[in-house]
Design a protein around this motif. Structure first.
Motif, PDB file in Angstrom:
ATOM      1  N   ASP A 276       0.840  -1.202   0.000  1.00 13.60           N
ATOM      2  CA  ASP A 276       0.000   0.000   0.000  1.00 13.60           C
ATOM      3  C   ASP A 276       0.873   1.250   0.000  1.00 13.60           C
TER       4      ASP A 276
ATOM      5  N   HIS B  42      -5.053  -5.506   1.040  1.00 15.53           N
ATOM      6  CA  HIS B  42      -4.957  -4.862   2.365  1.00 15.53           C
ATOM      7  C   HIS B  42      -5.039  -5.899   3.499  1.00 15.53           C
TER       8      HIS B  42
ATOM      9  N   THR C 107       2.495   1.760   3.264  1.00 10.14           N
ATOM     10  CA  THR C 107       3.287   0.646   3.802  1.00 10.14           C
ATOM     11  C   THR C 107       4.713   0.821   3.292  1.00 10.14           C
TER      12      THR C 107
END
Ligand code: URA
Length: 244
Positions: A113, A196, A116
């Motif tokens: 992500d 996710h 991240t």
């Protein structure tokens, strides 16, 4: 034994993003292409495309880029997207600009992500990409999660049960391993790559992931000396570690 591939020099350099055939011909004429220390003037010449080419060929005074089959280890910084075409900062912006024009294209192996950080691989090797992300291979991914609320102590058993079903899905998650680091920090090892996934696993137990960092992929650990935004090529031995 597999035969060493050969390619016209202009075609090879074009596929590596250096420029069109006409541009390569002009560059060669100007003395910008050296092979084994000698001027290479005829870009229609066929040469063997061997992995040692970057140590034998120079383009405008720089070693040739890695030939096909490269695997890049990036410490992904926060705020960059794993996409070729979305708006905003993309992980590909970190690499040399001409690498965007390589054919076969360089793609991320799976995605992290935007918010991240950590270990991200990129490659132009489609077979390797599929082997790493294939659900059949069960390549472990280790994430360090910083949490908004203290762990209650029940999460580990649920994550390990193989019975947790994420919101909006039917199929339970494969067992995952939780290692508690502190009341609000944990290492989570998963073998799948659902959308996710880590954030949704903690959401399923009433928590919220505030920070997320990938530390390991298979037997490959993000080296401590690779700062966020830095990258390097993996050696064949390191690539093999992914499947350890
Ligand atoms: N799980 C997530 O929720 N996000 C990532 O980036 C990777 C795994």
């Amino acid at each position: 034994m597999t035969k060493t591939p050969t390619s016209r020099v202009d075609r090879l350099l074009g596929s590596m993003g250096y420029g069109s055939r006409a541009e390569m011909a002009r560059m060669a004429k100007a003395g910008g292409i050296l092979l084994d220390g000698a001027d290479l003037t005829d870009v229609s010449r066929r040469i063997a495309v061997t992995p040692d080419l970057p140590s034998r060929m120079e383009i405008d005074g720089e070693p040739l880029d890695p030939v096909q089959g490269l695997v890049i280890l990036l410490n992904k910084p926060l705020g960059m997207t794993c996409s070729h075409k979305e708006e905003g900062a993309l992980v590909y912006d970190i690499l040399p600009g001409r690498w965007r024009r390589r054919d076969p294209a360089i793609s991320t192996i799976g995605r992290l992500d935007k918010q991240t950080s950590g270990l991200l691989l990129l490659t132009d090797d489609g077979d390797l990409l599929h082997r790493v992300i294939s659900p059949k291979r069960h390549v472990a991914k280790v994430y360090r999660a910083g949490l908004a609320r203290p762990l209650t102590g029940t999460e580990g058993a649920l994550f390990a049960s193989g019975e947790l079903v994420l919101e909006g899905e039917d199929k339970p998650l494969a067992p995952a391993v939780l290692e508690v680091v502190s009341p609000t920090e944990a290492l989570l090892t998963v073998t799948e790559g659902r959308y996710h996934q880590v954030r949704r696993m903690f959401a399923a137990v009433g928590n919220h992931v505030e920070t997320l960092h990938r530390e390991r992929l298979g037997g490959l650990t993000l080296p401590a000396d690779l700062a966020p935004g830095q990258w390097r090529l993996l050696t064949p031995e390191e690539i093999a570690l992914i499947f350890d």
